[in-house]
Design a protein around this motif. Structure first.
Motif, short mmCIF file in Angstrom:
data_model
loop_
_atom_site.label_atom_id
_atom_site.label_comp_id
_atom_site.label_asym_id
_atom_site.label_seq_id
_atom_site.Cartn_x
_atom_site.Cartn_y
_atom_site.Cartn_z
N TYR A 214 17.41 13.58 -6.78
CA TYR A 214 17.15 13.93 -5.38
C TYR A 214 18.43 14.46 -4.72
O TYR A 214 18.38 15.41 -3.93
CB TYR A 214 16.64 12.71 -4.62
CG TYR A 214 15.33 12.18 -5.14
CD1 TYR A 214 14.13 12.81 -4.79
CD2 TYR A 214 15.27 11.07 -5.97
CE1 TYR A 214 12.90 12.34 -5.27
CE2 TYR A 214 14.06 10.59 -6.45
CZ TYR A 214 12.88 11.23 -6.10
OH TYR A 214 11.70 10.77 -6.58
N ILE A 215 19.55 13.82 -5.05
CA ILE A 215 20.83 14.22 -4.44
C ILE A 215 21.16 15.66 -4.81
O ILE A 215 21.55 16.47 -3.96
CB ILE A 215 21.96 13.27 -4.91
CG1 ILE A 215 21.72 11.89 -4.32
CG2 ILE A 215 23.32 13.80 -4.48
CD1 ILE A 215 22.62 10.82 -4.90
N LYS A 216 21.02 16.01 -6.08
CA LYS A 216 21.35 17.37 -6.54
C LYS A 216 20.48 18.41 -5.84
O LYS A 216 20.97 19.44 -5.37
CB LYS A 216 21.16 17.47 -8.05
CG LYS A 216 21.45 18.86 -8.58
CD LYS A 216 21.02 19.01 -10.02
CE LYS A 216 21.14 20.47 -10.45
NZ LYS A 216 20.63 20.70 -11.81
N GLN A 271 22.26 12.97 2.52
CA GLN A 271 23.14 11.85 2.84
C GLN A 271 22.42 10.51 2.76
O GLN A 271 23.04 9.49 2.40
CB GLN A 271 23.74 12.04 4.24
CG GLN A 271 24.72 13.19 4.34
CD GLN A 271 25.90 13.04 3.41
OE1 GLN A 271 26.31 11.94 3.08
NE2 GLN A 271 26.45 14.16 2.96
N VAL A 272 21.13 10.49 3.10
CA VAL A 272 20.36 9.24 2.99
C VAL A 272 20.38 8.73 1.56
O VAL A 272 20.62 7.55 1.30
CB VAL A 272 18.91 9.45 3.47
CG1 VAL A 272 18.02 8.28 3.04
CG2 VAL A 272 18.87 9.60 4.99
N TYR A 273 20.13 9.65 0.62
CA TYR A 273 20.15 9.25 -0.80
C TYR A 273 21.56 8.90 -1.26
O TYR A 273 21.77 7.95 -2.02
CB TYR A 273 19.59 10.37 -1.66
CG TYR A 273 18.08 10.48 -1.62
CD1 TYR A 273 17.27 9.55 -2.25
CD2 TYR A 273 17.46 11.53 -0.94
CE1 TYR A 273 15.89 9.64 -2.20
CE2 TYR A 273 16.08 11.63 -0.88
CZ TYR A 273 15.30 10.69 -1.51
OH TYR A 273 13.93 10.77 -1.47
N SER A 274 22.55 9.68 -0.80
CA SER A 274 23.92 9.43 -1.27
C SER A 274 24.50 8.15 -0.67
O SER A 274 25.17 7.38 -1.35
CB SER A 274 24.82 10.61 -0.91
OG SER A 274 24.91 10.78 0.49
N PHE A 275 24.20 7.87 0.62
CA PHE A 275 24.72 6.66 1.25
C PHE A 275 24.07 5.40 0.69
O PHE A 275 24.66 4.31 0.75
CB PHE A 275 24.50 6.71 2.76
CG PHE A 275 25.41 7.66 3.49
CD1 PHE A 275 26.65 7.98 2.96
CD2 PHE A 275 25.03 8.23 4.69
CE1 PHE A 275 27.50 8.85 3.61
CE2 PHE A 275 25.87 9.10 5.36
CZ PHE A 275 27.11 9.41 4.81
N SER A 276 22.86 5.55 0.17
CA SER A 276 22.17 4.36 -0.36
C SER A 276 22.82 3.85 -1.64
O SER A 276 22.63 2.68 -2.00
CB SER A 276 20.70 4.69 -0.61
OG SER A 276 20.57 5.68 -1.62
N ILE A 277 23.58 4.69 -2.33
CA ILE A 277 24.19 4.28 -3.59
C ILE A 277 25.19 3.14 -3.38
O ILE A 277 25.17 2.14 -4.10
CB ILE A 277 24.88 5.48 -4.27
CG1 ILE A 277 23.82 6.44 -4.83
CG2 ILE A 277 25.78 5.01 -5.41
CD1 ILE A 277 24.40 7.64 -5.53
N ASN A 278 26.06 3.29 -2.39
CA ASN A 278 27.14 2.32 -2.20
C ASN A 278 26.64 0.91 -1.88
O ASN A 278 27.06 -0.06 -2.53
CB ASN A 278 28.10 2.82 -1.12
CG ASN A 278 29.43 2.11 -1.17
OD1 ASN A 278 30.01 1.93 -2.23
ND2 ASN A 278 29.91 1.69 -0.01
N PRO A 279 25.73 0.73 -0.91
CA PRO A 279 25.25 -0.65 -0.65
C PRO A 279 24.49 -1.26 -1.82
O PRO A 279 24.59 -2.46 -2.06
CB PRO A 279 24.34 -0.48 0.58
CG PRO A 279 24.05 0.97 0.68
CD PRO A 279 25.21 1.66 0.09
#
Length: 613
Positions: A214-216, A271-279
């Motif tokens: 999804y990020i790509k 950004q929603v998908y990318s920010f979800s990785i860290n938490p």
């Protein structure tokens, strides 16, 4: 040679495919997903072109990783020394830690500096390859791609790649070394606790792979929309006067807002998908940490694997180091996806086929140059939509020929074909009996000078802009060319004379002055063939008279093609060629064509009636 390209010389027809016109055919385009693996391999090759810097970076990161791994081990031993009240060992371990961390600071600075050098050298080569391809692709490429998007690939996309390389390469090298080192040390202490810690890795990899698709997708679309937005801004700035004159500010604003909104929505999704990785990664790592402490305490209580409190401290610290590179790589994965999307766009340009130049003949070696002959020429910008059909014309050496016709009749297209900006579909174009496809393109274009309506000048001095027509010209030759073109007087009135700097392609000069500088450039080139494409249609009557006087001298004994809508400027032409729908429909002198009362007569009457032709 005065090589200029302008909006006037571009094929209008290619922008009108489909019901949406230009905006429909370009801005509405959705590209298919590209080959990410291939783009990544090519990025690695660019990095590999700086092998010695890569080796230095690997060596520095190896030292840094070793120091980082020694820290938890020494800390664990120090804890055990406290438990056994061994002051000598405790002092030794504290000293080791102090030295190791001191070296770590130096190594960290070295790795940062090496990474910067590696990044800039890699990106410099990429920019060089990209720009080198841009100046060698056919004119068709620029006519069929948004200029703002092309510039976005050269700036935004390359900068995105540079940022990713500077942040990702060192982190990935360090991460791989850390994972291998931590795994080895943890296995040495306890294979059972190592197995438990490894479960978090598999879970982290699964989450990363799941979110990456999804990020790509969204980051690639983000780069495309950014290119479109740049193209719209460029057109708004370049055509500001036209927009204001037609009162289209609101329409342009709505068009910009629509693209901007698409960019906003796409960026938010990415950004929603990318920010979800860290938490998610933080939760997995914290849970793993709790499991290790609980199981480790149980091992100490039961005496399994000779586990001590210091060993548990070492294990928990190593566990964090084990998860840290995984978290970093997972976070960087978003950035890497953006860089891959950007690199695909850069490689699309680099992979474009350069302009073919198979000609071997050199016009400069021929004594007589100037006879032009078009034989049964057919041409279309878009297949199936012919622009030129069965065009036949012979121009003798030294003749002054005028091409006239309504807008879209194919006049400017003939210039494109003669210069070989485009190649014909059928027939042949000959210069002194030689097919132009057999002539070296550089030799061909050096023999021809063009003066266009949309003058192209560069941000440089007046002297260098004129000298562009002949780079090895002396100052005396530059001044003489300016005199012939009637530009010398206004240049001399300037405070810095020929050293006056042009700003933003000559925006600090009037339209007429820019036109005169363009003509001076053509005069200096001393071409065998001269093409005047709307050369005097943008200037006032007095300036036009100055230009006409200069052109009379320049065209003497030189083959000249004049393309003009202002029929009053071509009355003295040796021959007037009237074009309609890509064909020659009338040929003759001014008075002869008026007497025929054909197409030329109607064009003449329309013009003097005040209508635009």
């Amino acid at each position: 040679m005065n090589r200029q390209t302008s909006q006037q010389s571009r094929p209008v027809i290619r922008m009108r495919q489909g019901p949406a016109g230009r905006m429909g055919s370009v801005y509405g385009r959705h590209e298919k997903p590209k080959n990410a693996k291939n783009a990544l391999k090519r990025l690695v090759k660019y990095l590999g072109s700086n092998v010695y810097l890569m080796l230095i970076l690997i060596f520095v990161m190896l030292i840094a990783t070793t120091i980082n791994l020694l820290g938890p081990v020494i800390q664990g031993k120090a804890i055990d020394a406290i438990n056994t009240f061994d002051k000598d060992s405790l002092f030794k371990y504290i000293l080791f830690l102090s030295v190791a961390y001191g070296i770590g600071i130096i190594v960290s600075l070295s790795s940062g500096l090496t990474s910067v050098y590696l990044t800039q050298r890699t990106v410099r080569k990429m920019r060089k390859d990209l720009f080198g391809k841009l100046i060698h692709v056919p004119i068709r490429y620029f006519d069929t791609h948004m200029h703002g998007d092309i510039m976005s690939r050269m700036t935004n996309d390359v900068d995105t790649i540079a940022t990713t390389i500077s942040q990702a390469v060192a982190s990935i090298i360090s991460g791989i070394m850390t994972i291998i080192g931590v795994l080895g040390i943890m296995l040495f202490y306890s294979s059972k606790l190592t197995l438990i810690s490894s479960l978090s890795i598999f879970l982290s990899v699964f989450v990363t792979v799941f979110l990456s698709k999804y990020i790509k997708k969204y980051f690639r679309r983000n780069q495309e929309l950014l290119g479109m937005l740049n193209a719209q801004v460029e057109e708004a700035v370049y055509g500001h006067k036209t927009v204001a004159a037609f009162g289209k500010e609101e329409d342009l604003q709505n068009q910009f807002n629509e693209t901007s909104n698409q960019l906003r929505k796409t960026y938010i999704k990415a950004q929603v998908y990318s920010f979800s990785i860290n938490p998610i990664m933080t939760f997995i790592n914290n849970f793993s940490f709790l499991v290790i402490v609980a199981v480790g305490a149980y091992f100490v209580y039961k005496g399994i694997d000779a586990m001590t409190v210091g060993t548990i401290i070492t294990f928990t610290s190593l566990s964090k180091q084990f998860s840290r590179p995984i978290n970093e790589i997972a976070t960087l994965f978003v950035q890497i996806q953006t860089a891959i999307a950007a690199s695909e766009r850069v490689f699309e340009v680099i992979d474009e086929q350069p302009e073919v130049n198979l000609g071997k003949e050199l016009l400069s070696e021929k004594e007589k140059v100037g006879t032009i002959e078009f034989k049964n020429v057919y041409f279309s910008y878009v297949e199936g939509e012919p622009v030129i059909q069965d065009f036949n014309l012979k121009v003798e050496s030294g003749e002054k020929i005028a091409l006239v016709g309504a807008t879209g009749s194919g006049k400017t297209t003939m210039v494109n074909l003669l210069m070989r900006f485009y190649d014909i579909d059928q027939g042949s174009i000959l210069i002194d009996g030689i097919d132009i496809r057999d002539i070296d393109k550089n030799s061909l274009r050096q023999a021809i000078a063009i003066v266009l309506q949309d003058t192209v000048l560069f941000t440089d001095t007046i002297e260098n802009n004129i000298r562009y027509g002949k780079l090895d010209a002396t100052m005396e030759e530059v001044i003489e060319a300016a005199r012939i073109s009637n530009a010398h007087n206004f240049i001399e009135r300037m405070q810095e004379g020929y050293q006056t700097k042009l700003i933003e392609s000559g925006s600090n000069f009037s339209e007429g002055e820019r036109q005169l500088l363009s003509i001076a450039r053509a005069v200096l080139a001393q071409p065998k063939i001269l093409i005047l494409d709307e050369a005097t249609s943008s200037v006032d009557t007095r300036t036009e008279k100055n230009i006409q006087d200069a052109m009379v001298a320049l065209m003497k004994d030189r083959t000249s093609l004049i393309i003009a809508h202002r029929l009053s400027t071509i009355r003295d032409a040796d021959k007037i060629v009237v074009m309609d729908k890509g064909q020659v429909v009338e040929i003759g002198r001014h008075d002869e064509l008026l007497a025929k009362q054909g197409i030329y007569y109607r064009l003449y009457q329309q013009q003097f009636a005040g209508n635009v032709i």
